[in-house]
Design a protein around this motif. Structure first.
Motif, mmCIF file in Angstrom:
data_model
loop_
_atom_site.group_PDB
_atom_site.id
_atom_site.type_symbol
_atom_site.label_atom_id
_atom_site.label_comp_id
_atom_site.label_asym_id
_atom_site.label_seq_id
_atom_site.Cartn_x
_atom_site.Cartn_y
_atom_site.Cartn_z
ATOM 1 N N GLN A 169 31.547 38.078 52.345
ATOM 2 C CA GLN A 169 30.576 37.761 53.177
ATOM 3 C C GLN A 169 29.537 38.456 52.643
ATOM 4 O OE1 GLN A 169 32.111 39.059 57.323
ATOM 5 N NE2 GLN A 169 33.720 37.047 57.323
ATOM 6 N N LYS A 170 28.871 38.341 51.866
ATOM 7 C CA LYS A 170 27.654 38.496 51.285
ATOM 8 C C LYS A 170 26.968 37.337 51.184
ATOM 9 C CE LYS A 170 29.538 42.627 48.338
ATOM 10 N NZ LYS A 170 29.116 43.736 47.743
ATOM 11 N N THR A 171 25.601 37.691 51.244
ATOM 12 C CA THR A 171 25.162 36.040 51.276
ATOM 13 C C THR A 171 24.541 36.030 49.696
ATOM 14 O OG1 THR A 171 23.433 37.133 51.851
ATOM 15 C CG2 THR A 171 24.577 35.399 53.530
ATOM 16 N N ASP A 172 23.764 36.984 49.089
ATOM 17 C CA ASP A 172 23.668 37.705 47.872
ATOM 18 C C ASP A 172 24.570 37.802 46.338
ATOM 19 O OD1 ASP A 172 20.575 37.449 48.442
ATOM 20 O OD2 ASP A 172 20.420 39.643 49.084
ATOM 21 N N VAL A 173 24.456 36.781 45.647
ATOM 22 C CA VAL A 173 24.841 36.682 44.126
ATOM 23 C C VAL A 173 23.942 37.059 43.254
ATOM 24 C CG1 VAL A 173 26.519 36.226 43.239
ATOM 25 C CG2 VAL A 173 26.697 35.527 45.225
ATOM 26 N N LYS A 174 24.646 37.402 42.074
ATOM 27 C CA LYS A 174 23.637 37.954 40.574
ATOM 28 C C LYS A 174 24.595 37.037 39.975
ATOM 29 C CE LYS A 174 19.540 41.393 40.481
ATOM 30 N NZ LYS A 174 19.516 42.266 39.495
ATOM 31 N N VAL A 175 24.487 36.303 38.675
ATOM 32 C CA VAL A 175 25.196 36.026 37.681
ATOM 33 C C VAL A 175 24.075 35.855 36.382
ATOM 34 C CG1 VAL A 175 26.721 34.789 39.158
ATOM 35 C CG2 VAL A 175 24.772 33.286 38.363
ATOM 36 N N PRO A 176 24.609 36.374 35.090
ATOM 37 C CA PRO A 176 24.415 36.322 34.230
ATOM 38 C C PRO A 176 23.695 34.573 33.983
ATOM 39 C CG PRO A 176 26.280 37.044 33.463
ATOM 40 C CD PRO A 176 25.946 36.753 35.516
ATOM 41 N N TRP A 177 22.536 34.506 33.742
ATOM 42 C CA TRP A 177 21.751 33.462 32.820
ATOM 43 C C TRP A 177 22.166 32.806 31.689
ATOM 44 C CZ3 TRP A 177 19.215 31.003 29.636
ATOM 45 C CH2 TRP A 177 18.237 29.906 29.660
ATOM 46 N N SER A 178 22.216 31.506 31.944
ATOM 47 C CA SER A 178 22.522 30.573 31.063
ATOM 48 C C SER A 178 22.097 28.903 31.027
ATOM 49 C CB SER A 178 24.141 31.206 30.129
ATOM 50 O OG SER A 178 24.818 29.840 31.067
ATOM 51 N N GLN A 237 18.528 29.407 48.166
ATOM 52 C CA GLN A 237 18.049 29.274 47.088
ATOM 53 C C GLN A 237 18.343 30.029 45.751
ATOM 54 O OE1 GLN A 237 14.834 28.187 45.908
ATOM 55 N NE2 GLN A 237 14.035 28.167 47.645
ATOM 56 N N TYR A 238 18.240 29.722 44.729
ATOM 57 C CA TYR A 238 18.500 30.839 43.267
ATOM 58 C C TYR A 238 17.162 30.946 42.510
ATOM 59 C CZ TYR A 238 17.151 26.224 41.470
ATOM 60 O OH TYR A 238 16.773 24.948 40.551
ATOM 61 N N TYR A 239 16.893 32.223 42.302
ATOM 62 C CA TYR A 239 15.426 33.138 41.751
ATOM 63 C C TYR A 239 15.925 33.030 39.714
ATOM 64 C CZ TYR A 239 14.272 33.109 46.578
ATOM 65 O OH TYR A 239 14.112 33.355 47.379
ATOM 66 N N VAL A 240 15.674 32.562 38.914
ATOM 67 C CA VAL A 240 15.440 33.050 37.956
ATOM 68 C C VAL A 240 15.028 34.590 37.610
ATOM 69 C CG1 VAL A 240 15.415 32.776 35.509
ATOM 70 C CG2 VAL A 240 15.603 30.982 36.774
ATOM 71 N N GLN A 241 16.024 35.416 37.460
ATOM 72 C CA GLN A 241 15.321 36.922 36.299
ATOM 73 C C GLN A 241 15.406 36.833 35.291
ATOM 74 O OE1 GLN A 241 17.744 39.417 38.534
ATOM 75 N NE2 GLN A 241 16.664 38.730 41.678
ATOM 76 N N ASP A 242 13.751 37.234 35.140
ATOM 77 C CA ASP A 242 13.520 37.657 33.438
ATOM 78 C C ASP A 242 14.829 36.844 32.558
ATOM 79 O OD1 ASP A 242 15.564 39.701 33.727
ATOM 80 O OD2 ASP A 242 14.825 41.350 34.816
ATOM 81 N N ASP A 243 14.574 36.086 32.112
ATOM 82 C CA ASP A 243 15.592 34.557 31.827
ATOM 83 C C ASP A 243 16.828 35.781 31.483
ATOM 84 O OD1 ASP A 243 14.229 33.572 31.334
ATOM 85 O OD2 ASP A 243 13.295 33.813 29.672
ATOM 86 N N LYS A 244 16.980 37.216 32.024
ATOM 87 C CA LYS A 244 18.555 37.598 32.116
ATOM 88 C C LYS A 244 19.994 36.843 33.105
ATOM 89 C CE LYS A 244 17.485 40.868 28.940
ATOM 90 N NZ LYS A 244 17.452 43.188 28.426
ATOM 91 N N ASN A 245 18.873 36.868 34.331
ATOM 92 C CA ASN A 245 20.128 36.884 35.490
ATOM 93 C C ASN A 245 19.471 36.038 36.314
ATOM 94 O OD1 ASN A 245 21.761 39.405 35.345
ATOM 95 N ND2 ASN A 245 20.112 40.544 35.775
ATOM 96 N N ILE A 246 20.419 34.929 37.001
ATOM 97 C CA ILE A 246 20.179 34.224 38.540
ATOM 98 C C ILE A 246 20.054 34.664 39.360
ATOM 99 C CG2 ILE A 246 20.094 31.848 39.259
ATOM 100 C CD1 ILE A 246 21.230 31.412 36.166
#
Length: 121
Positions: free
Chosen positions: A18-27, A45-54
């Motif tokens: 029941q978490k709403t925030d997830v971080k995944v590697p960018w590709s 929503q989604y946010y690209v963070q410094d070309d390494k994570n989303i």
């Protein structure tokens, strides 16, 4: 394929906890899949963070199960004529086509076939 299966696992685990925030590697593949989820209103929503994570903000209890259909050793393709027979009501089938990632409904409208990536419940 490995990156997408990693994304599927992380999204399902976050939903179970029941978490709403997830971080995944960018590709490129993960970003395209996330854009499809956003287009289908399955994530907030989604946010690209410094070309390494989303970073992904999910709605609670929307992605209860993501089942990977095509795998690296066994790819499943479907022609445009058979797309009308895919899926059940309430399920979303994701295809990789020459137009990019599409749902089965979008592929049916465009009359294109492709590789079946996953089914979302």
């Amino acid at each position: 394929m490995y990156l997408l299966s990693n994304l599927f696992s992380k999204l399902q685990t976050a939903q179970r906890l029941q978490k709403t925030d997830v971080k995944v590697p960018w590709s490129t593949a993960t970003l395209r899949f996330i854009k499809l989820l956003k287009r289908q209103h399955l994530i907030r929503q989604y946010y690209v963070q410094d070309d390494k994570n989303i970073a992904i903000e999910c709605y609670p209890n929307t992605l209860t199960q993501i089942r990977q259909i095509s795998k690296s050793k066994k790819r499943i393709y479907i022609p445009a004529k058979r797309i009308g027979t895919l899926g059940q009501k309430g399920h979303i089938i994701v295809l990789s086509t020459s137009y990019g990632l599409l749902t089965a409904q979008e592929a049916r409208i465009l009359n294109v076939g492709g590789e079946i990536l996953c089914e979302i419940y």
